[in-house]
Design a protein around this motif. Structure first.
Motif, PDB file in Angstrom:
ATOM      1  N   SER A 929       1.033  -0.952   0.269  1.00 16.14           N
ATOM      2  CA  SER A 929      -0.311   0.169   0.205  1.00 16.14           C
ATOM      3  C   SER A 929       0.683   0.724   0.219  1.00 16.14           C
ATOM      4  O   SER A 929       1.872   0.892   0.153  1.00 16.14           O
ATOM      5  CB  SER A 929      -1.860   0.156   1.304  1.00 16.14           C
ATOM      6  N   LEU A 930       0.763   2.004  -0.689  1.00 19.91           N
ATOM      7  CA  LEU A 930       1.716   3.411  -0.586  1.00 19.91           C
ATOM      8  C   LEU A 930       0.011   4.619  -0.872  1.00 19.91           C
ATOM      9  O   LEU A 930      -1.389   4.387  -1.670  1.00 19.91           O
ATOM     10  CB  LEU A 930       1.843   3.747  -2.331  1.00 19.91           C
ATOM     11  N   SER A 931       0.414   5.614   0.205  1.00 24.23           N
ATOM     12  CA  SER A 931      -0.859   6.581   0.527  1.00 24.23           C
ATOM     13  C   SER A 931      -0.347   8.052   0.067  1.00 24.23           C
ATOM     14  O   SER A 931       1.499   7.854   0.542  1.00 24.23           O
ATOM     15  CB  SER A 931      -0.771   6.653   2.227  1.00 24.23           C
ATOM     16  N   LEU A 932       0.011   8.909  -0.748  1.00 23.88           N
ATOM     17  CA  LEU A 932       0.127   9.661  -0.461  1.00 23.88           C
ATOM     18  C   LEU A 932      -0.476  11.067   0.415  1.00 23.88           C
ATOM     19  O   LEU A 932      -1.449  11.101  -0.389  1.00 23.88           O
ATOM     20  CB  LEU A 932       1.194  10.440  -2.107  1.00 23.88           C
ATOM     21  N   ASN A 933      -0.195  12.553   1.047  1.00 23.89           N
ATOM     22  CA  ASN A 933      -0.975  13.349   1.368  1.00 23.89           C
ATOM     23  C   ASN A 933      -0.368  14.015   0.643  1.00 23.89           C
ATOM     24  O   ASN A 933       0.703  15.141   1.040  1.00 23.89           O
ATOM     25  CB  ASN A 933      -1.324  13.126   3.142  1.00 23.89           C
TER      26      ASN A 933
END
Lengths: 1071, 466
Positions: A929-933
């Motif tokens: 999982s890759l999450s960018l904010n």
């Protein structure tokens, strides 16, 4: 809400080979992905056939099927719908993992600290963050993890100087002008006044933000700034014992002080040379022959006194010009900081008992090599001896300690002046001394060797001077709940808190502080040459400690009754809160740690100062403080839901406290709210299958804001004894008999929606706020009382409105999934009424960090002097009476007389962003999982730091734009930086610092964080008896992606260093 | 369990529960909690101890003497370098230029003393004096009156014209605030009203105060008489000034023999030394001009001291080309450049000498003066008593010695004003960067301006000429 379990893609495990059997029963087992527990009661339907069944208690279901290919659909509330294709026959039982549904709008209880309200029946505006969301960010402060992922909450890096504001965020903008600005923090049912850093983020199960009046007015007079309810993890009944283990490492880069806009050493020395030539240092050189001078001035002085040749002088000056203090500082003082966090939690429960036990250990070192550590131990137990009785017990213990490290860059000064070119160590790394207060010429000869060494060596001194902080916090609570009737229960809760903290600042004999103090009071007899010490030769200990104790007691009746095709829920109760804090501090001389030694000193008599000969007292003594705050409250909250569709809620609360000086009758302040909710999807006429959730909410009510420091009577405070050794007191608050409390009314209209399968879901809230009787400073004729030219009274009203849009979408669902979460906060608050003289609005011209009570303008806004460029002599020009002018006094006077109406002023706009939010994109594939904010702030201005000759000459602080200053005619076409004039004209400097030329747009977009994680397959793990294993890395403070200003400034940190990039690596393990 | 028994239990427990809740809601039971003091070191001023502690707050009551008048006077001058270092307020005061002079300023410092005094004077009427002896209550009242009068007098010297019996009823004085309520608007009383109010207050105060105080930070009978002597002298009422100077000297007349003072040291005198009748000082400057760090002593004044006059070496230290003043009656800590502005016996003796001279008692006047000067004279050289042939000569000698003894004590400005009113024709001059600024005798500008924000906020009239 996003959770790690939901970002994992569907896992279907088909084991075994295909064999041909006819009409064999096909069986399968449903397990929860999260904890591998059986899922009972799920609906299973076979595609293309009418066959349907439900899973049993073991999670099993079966069909009798012929060989062939089939597709089944599994549905269960709380889990994602799942479609499985398989071939019959199977040689083994099919195991199907169900992933949990996003807890967005389903079956969620929101906690107000008094009760848990089912989300579908709530009328107020709540934001809830579960454990998984809180774990998308790292760090030791739980509230800091709200940033960027919480709708309705704004973080502000600039506001930390305000004493009314300890937490740097607000809920839905500001509601007060001069009152307390922090939201109320509630920890497990009761207000929490301890240090927020005591709470270990790993212990937190969820956080709920109460935003509107219906949500928060249950907290009454303290709810005006919003309420943050923190709920910690607890064991559950009927749950197998599970073990959770978490560990992480956070590392950062060193601060890059070279990014600070500082004047260069070479330029600085040129300025000193000019000042020396003009005689700026003569007064100090002649009148204070002992006073420290900067290294360059020492060289100039030697040259003037003909102690060195012109060539030597030039060579020494040249060498100094090549020096930059930041080189040595970065090399010898800074290190890469790190933080380690470890956490283990056991929980489980039988039919009658549930327990949770956790331990956490945090440890690290700061950039200045200051160590810190913290231990948290938590135990909860829930015991239900009988069906109708439940007893909750909880204990939370925190022990933390930290030490001071190496000195900060801004403490390395010469005679109180910043100097950019100091050497802190020689070429071989040997520490060098700097002239902190006195010059070497004086200290090397003073006392003819009979004094202690008077030198200050920054790289050595901190080893002899250490400050240690320790904190112990104990929280204990007990709750008893007795169910009397099926719909009626009573509960009583009690919480006790004791926070003990202390600091010890030990200045060993080797430290500069101790040696300086001893030397200052040393007496050398002119006749015998005997030395006598008034301050004993030894260390100095500055010690302080404080104890905070709080008792909370609450009794409450809960109702939950079906009534006329509806449900009535409600609470009614009362509580008492008492908190006391006691503190003491003292100074001890002749201190030695091992063996422990102290010596008595005479604090009552004055002794001659070695340097000046004037008499002075030895500083010291002891002081004590004690504070007591009591609150008494009664509250109720009732809600009636009719046919699951219509909800009507109402709450009321009265608060009283020992607010000093006010009659008991005036202490009671009733606050109330009402609200309504309508679940449209439950209407018989509603048939829109694509929009599965549609709910309207509307609320109105009042929240209060109390400031216990305001009173209606003159307040006298005792302080240390006077020089005459008599008790002395001062009045630090002017009597104002007309004082009231602040009140904020809020209207909130919201809609919650979700399309089928939650493909798009979210909520939109629109609110308006109006504050009245707000505290504000007003100028008055201070002939009456000279301590302040402003008094604080209930002077203002404010109006605010805002929109919150929270959208979540599942763009791609499947093996590879992509989800987005978009948040937008819009908030505009203006002063609607203010009683004060016109000229008062002049304070709009500033840095935008003070609240400006100009009617019709935003609470935080910024204005400047109009700017007409530099004139032919490099003087900054303003506008006076419509024409360019360099009469800075007249311009300043015009501003103070006419305020915002002055023709010399230009108004820019907000100094706090009115549009903020973030966009989070999460991609997942298998367990990856890759999450960018990406966060954004729009619609505001900020003031950048700039060059001030007054500060440069006086304090040694110069801006790097000095290089771009006007130097010769014609430069005015190229630069806006004023020419150097000596002596400095402070009016000219402050004109430039507050002019249009130093204002920039603040709008920017930044990459808040990147989170990368991998969850191992539960099947793989299951073989090892592990339920869940997740490893992750996280990077934050990744920098600005786009900014409106052209100077490359970070609007959040103008003129100071942005926090360094930080990386976290961690793992979570569940057994 | 029988059904009715269970019902009874339910009703009972519900009843008990509700009773607890009702009890908690009822604020009668909570009254004690709500009446607790939030902090044990704060209180409303209500006991004699509180009031005394308020008056003993020496930082507020004793260390905030205004310095605008001294900064406008002529005992000092500024070198161009030091002028350049100073802020605008100080620069403007030096050149008698108008200044905005907004908060915080000398005005606000004086207002604090007056407010504290007013709080005490209001509270003393209602205070619970049980168990307190009358002397303590009297001391509070007398002290409050004294502190208020002292601040008023300073403001009057600064912001009003010198007392002229012919125009004192029409000349604007200062704002005489006599209560703590800030809602009462400010108005300016006449010079006559101001002087008569503060003198009548001091007349009430003197009998209430002890002859000698527990500490010279506290007012005393001697101090009240000395302050009255100061006030009468500035009004030109010499018989009354003499009367009160004598009353003071009857209580206290100690003098320091300057031969016992270390000449070499930077801070020769101690605070609260035997000459001090009442201690006050300027420790937080609004006008840094007069700080010994920047102020150079007027060169012709320095030349006036005889080489055998110990004051020449004790009072002054060389700094570059000029002299700085180090003779203030304070023990000075490192970095402190405060100035003594209190009342000492030397001043009272000089008042006595001047008044005697003016009353044609030349010989007595010179005797009084010689008593003082003998203590200032080097004991290795025989002291020759000064004599005067007539009133004029005596007066001229005494006034000269007054200036030499009392410099940097906040007395020079009013001396110039009252002496010019009598025809002394003292012209003030400043030279700076080739320009000369002058202030003519009896100019309107001798009544220094009120702060600009006070004029705007209170609506009182500004002094003419500004």
């Amino acid at each position: 809400m996003k959770s790690t379990s939901t970002i994992l893609t569907i896992l279907t495990i088909i084991l075994g080979t295909q064999l041909v059997f006819a009409q064999k029963p096909f069986t399968a087992k449903l397990l929860s992905f999260k904890d591998s527990l059986p899922v009972a009661g799920a609906n299973v339907s076979l595609k293309g056939q009418s066959k349907q069944t439900q899973s049993n208690a073991e999670g099993r279901f079966s069909f009798v099927l012929e060989s062939g290919r089939y597709e089944i659909k599994v549905k269960h509330i709380g889990y994602k719908e799942k479609v499985i294709r398989f071939n019959v026959p199977l040689d083994k039982e099919l195991v199907i993992y169900l992933t949990e549904e996003d807890k967005q709008l389903e079956d969620i209880n929101v906690s107000t600290g008094y009760q848990k309200i089912p989300k579908e029946r709530a009328t107020g505006a709540f934001t809830q963050l579960d454990n998984a969301s809180l774990n998308t960010q790292s760090g030791t402060n739980i509230l800091a993890r709200l940033e960027g992922i919480t709708i309705g909450v704004n973080f502000d890096t600039k506001a930390s100087t305000n004493s009314q504001r300890k937490l740097n965020f607000n809920v839905r903008g500001l509601s007060s002008i001069n009152g307390p600005l922090d939201p109320l923090i509630v920890l497990d049912n009761f207000p929490y006044d301890g240090d927020i850093n005591n709470i270990n983020p790993n212990d937190v199960e969820s956080i709920t933000i109460l935003k509107d009046a219906a949500a928060s007015s249950i907290w009454g007079a303290r709810a005006g700034n919003g309420v943050v309810v923190i709920t910690t993890k607890k064991g559950r009944l009927n749950q197998k014992t599970s073990i959770e283990f978490r560990s992480s490492l956070i590392i950062s880069e060193k601060s890059d002080n070279f990014k600070l806009p500082e004047i260069s050493s070479s330029d600085f020395i040129d300025v000193e040379q000019l000042m020396f030539a003009k005689g700026a240092f003569n007064s100090v050189i002649n009148n204070q022959p002992y006073a420290a001078l900067t290294p360059a001035v020492e060289v100039f002085l030697k040259r003037r006194n003909l102690l060195i040749s012109a060539a030597d002088s030039a060579r020494q000056i040249n060498a100094l010009k090549q020096t930059d203090i930041r080189d040595d500082y970065s090399r010898y003082f800074l290190r890469k900081p790190y933080t380690q966090q470890h956490f283990v939690n056991f929980s489980g429960g039988t039919q009658k008992n549930a327990f949770g036990l956790s331990a956490a250990f945090d440890q690290g070192r700061s950039e200045l090599d200051a160590p810190f550590d913290k231990i948290n131990i938590k135990f909860t137990n829930s015991y239900a001896p009988y069906k109708n009785l439940k007893i909750d017990l909880g204990i939370y213990y925190t022990n933390s300690s930290n030490e001071s490290g190496r000195p900060k860059l801004n403490t390395l000064k010469i005679g109180g002046k910043k100097v950019p070119y100091l050497d802190l160590a020689d070429e071989n790394g040997n520490p060098l001394e700097i002239a902190l207060n006195y010059n070497k010429r004086y200290t090397s000869t003073a006392g003819n060797g009979k004094l202690l060494d008077w030198s200050y060596v920054p790289l050595e001194d901190y080893k002899h001077a250490v400050t240690r902080f320790r904190l112990n916090d104990f929280l204990g609570n007990i709750g008893v709940r007795q169910t009397i009737l099926s719909w009626l229960s009573m509960e009583a809760r009690y919480k006790y808190e004791r926070q003990q903290s202390g600091s010890k600042n030990i200045q060993e004999l080797g430290s500069y502080t101790a040696r300086n103090m001893i030397n200052t009071f040393t007496q050398i007899s002119p006749t015998t040459g005997m030395t006598s010490y008034i301050v004993p030769k030894g260390g100095i200990l500055y010690q302080s400690s404080s104890v905070l104790t709080a008792h909370n007691l609450r009794a409450q009746v809960n109702v939950d009754k079906s009534l006329f095709s509806g449900v009535l829920t409600g609470i009614i109760g009362a509580e008492i809160r008492n908190s006391e804090s006691e503190g003491q501090s003292g100074t001890y001389y002749g201190y030695q740690e091992n063996p422990l030694l102290l010596a008595n000193v005479d604090l009552t008599h004055a002794y001659p100062n070695f340097i000046t000969g004037g008499n002075q007292n030895i500083p010291g003594g002891q002081s004590f403080t004690r504070m007591e705050n009591n609150f008494v409250s009664a509250f109720t909250n009732l809600a009636y839901t009719y046919q699951n569709r219509y909800t009507l809620s109402a709450s009321a609360r009265r608060d009283a406290s020992n607010l000093f000086g006010v009659n008991a009758n005036d202490k009671w302040k009733p606050l109330w709210s009402i609200g309504g909710g309508w679940d449209i999807t439950k209407e018989p006429f509603y048939h829109e299958d694509w929009l599965t959730t549609l709910k309207l909410r509307i609320t109105y009510g009042y929240q209060g804001n109390v400031d216990l420091t305001r009173t209606a009577m003159a307040i006298l405070r005792y302080s240390d004894n006077s020089p005459a050794n008599l008790p002395q007191a001062s009045i630090n608050q002017l009597n104002n008999p007309e004082l009231k409390w602040e009140k904020t009314g809020q209207l909130n209209i919201g809609v919650d929606f979700a399309t089928s399968s939650n493909r798009i879901s979210g909520s939109i809230d629109i609110y308006s706020k109006h504050g009245s009787d707000l505290y504000g400073p007003v100028p008055y004729d201070y002939t009456a009382w000279g301590q302040s030219d402003y008094i604080t009274r209930n002077v203002a009203n404010m109006k605010g409105r805002g929109v919150e849009i929270d959208l979540q979408s599942r763009n791609i669902d499947g093996k590879f999934s992509w989800q987005s979460h978009f948040m937008l906060n819009y908030n505009k608050s203006v002063t609607s009424n203010y009683f004060g003289p016109a000229g008062y609005t002049a304070s709009l011209v500033g840095s935008g960090s003070a609240i400006t009570p100009a009617v019709g303008y935003p609470l935080y806004s910024i204005a400047s002097y109009k700017w007409a460029g530099l004139d032919g002599a490099g003087n900054p020009q303003g506008i006076l009476n419509g024409k360019p002018s360099i009469d800075y006094r007249a311009i300043a006077l015009d501003r103070t007389r006419n305020g915002i109406a002055s023709g010399s002023i230009i108004y820019h706009g907000n100094s706090l962003p009115d549009k903020t939010g973030s966009l989070i994109n999460t991609f997942s594939f298998e367990g990856l999982s890759l999450s960018l904010n990406i966060g954004y702030k729009f619609g505001y201005y900020f003031r950048r730091p700039a060059l001030s000759y007054t500060q440069l000459f006086g304090q040694g602080s110069g801006h790097s734009e000095f290089t771009d200053r006007w130097q010769k005619p014609g430069d005015e076409l190229l630069t806006g930086v004023p020419s150097l004039v000596y002596p400095a004209n402070s009016n000219r400097d402050s004109f430039y610092l507050l002019s249009e030329a130093t204002v920039e747009r603040g709008d920017h977009i930044r990459l808040q964080y990147i989170n990368f994680s991998y969850s191992f397959s539960p099947v793989f793990l299951g073989k090892m008896g592990i339920k869940k294993l997740n490893i992750y890395s996280y990077a934050s403070n990744m920098g600005i992606l786009w900014r409106e200003n052209k100077k490359g400034l970070d609007p959040e940190y103008p003129g100071i260093l942005s926090p360094p990039k930080t990386y976290t690596f961690g793992l979570n393990l569940n057994f | 369990m029988p059904k009715n028994h269970r019902l009874k239990e339910i009703i009972q427990s519900t009843f008990v529960g509700l009773l607890i809740v009702i009890c908690l809601i009822n604020n009668l039971s909570c009254k004690k909690l709500l009446d607790a003091k939030p902090s044990f070191d704060i209180t409303t001023p209500s006991t004699p101890q509180d009031l005394q502690a308020l008056l003993d707050n020496s930082l507020t009551m004793n260390s905030r003497t205004p310095g605008y008048d001294e900064a406008s006077a002529d005992d000092y001058f500024l070198t161009p370098e030091n002028f350049a270092i100073l802020n605008l307020r100080a620069q403007d005061a030096y050149l008698w230029k108008p200044n905005i002079n907004e908060f915080a300023n000398d005005w606000s410092k004086a207002a604090e003393v007056i407010y504290n005094s007013n709080i005490c004077l209001e509270a003393i009427e209602t205070v619970d004096g049980n168990g307190t002896d009358a002397a303590q209550l009297n001391n509070i009242k007398g002290s409050a009156l004294f502190f208020r009068a002292m601040s008023w007098l300073k403001l009057l010297w600064t912001h009003a014209q010198a007392y002229n019996p012919h125009s004192s009823n029409s000349n604007m004085g200062i704002i005489l605030r006599q209560g703590s309520d800030f809602n009462v608007p400010s108005t300016r009383a006449s010079v006559e009203e101001c002087y008569s109010k503060l003198i009548s207050d001091l007349n009430i105060a003197a009998p209430l105060l002890p002859d000698n105080p527990q500490h010279v930070l506290r007012p005393s009978k001697a101090a009240a008489y000395a302050l009255m002597a100061r006030a009468y002298l500035s009004m030109g009422d010499y018989p009354n000034a003499l009367l009160n100077a004598n009353r003071c000297l009857n209580i206290k007349s100690n003098l320091i023999d300057y031969n016992t003072i270390d000449i070499a040291t930077n801070a020769p005198f101690q605070s609260y030394n035997p000459e001090v009748i009442f201690h006050s000082d300027i420790s937080a400057y609004s006008y840094f001009n007069i700080s010994p760090l920047y102020a150079s002593v007027d060169s012709s004044l320095y030349q006036n001291y005889d080489p055998n006059d110990l004051r020449k070496s004790i009072y002054f230290a060389r700094s570059g080309k000029y002299q700085l003043f180090k003779g203030t009656y304070l023990s000075r800590a490192l970095g402190s450049n405060a100035l003594f502005t209190g009342i000492a016996t030397d001043e009272v003796i000089l008042i006595k000498a001047e008044c005697l001279a003016r009353a044609n008692q030349t010989e007595e006047a010179m005797t009084a003066l010689n008593t003082l000067l003998k203590k200032r004279w080097k004991n290795t050289v025989p002291y020759t008593a000064l004599t005067a042939a007539d009133k004029e000569e005596a007066l001229s000698i005494i006034l000269k010695e007054r200036r030499k003894e009392l410099l940097f004590r906040g007395l020079r400005w009013i001396d110039i004003k009252r002496l010019n009113l009598a025809g002394a024709n003292i012209i003030l001059k400043r030279k700076l960067n080739g320009e000369e600024y002058t202030l003519q005798p009896n100019a309107e500008k001798f009544a220094l301006p009120l702060p600009n924000d006070i004029v705007i906020l209170s609506g009182v009239a500004q002094n003419p000429g500004w």
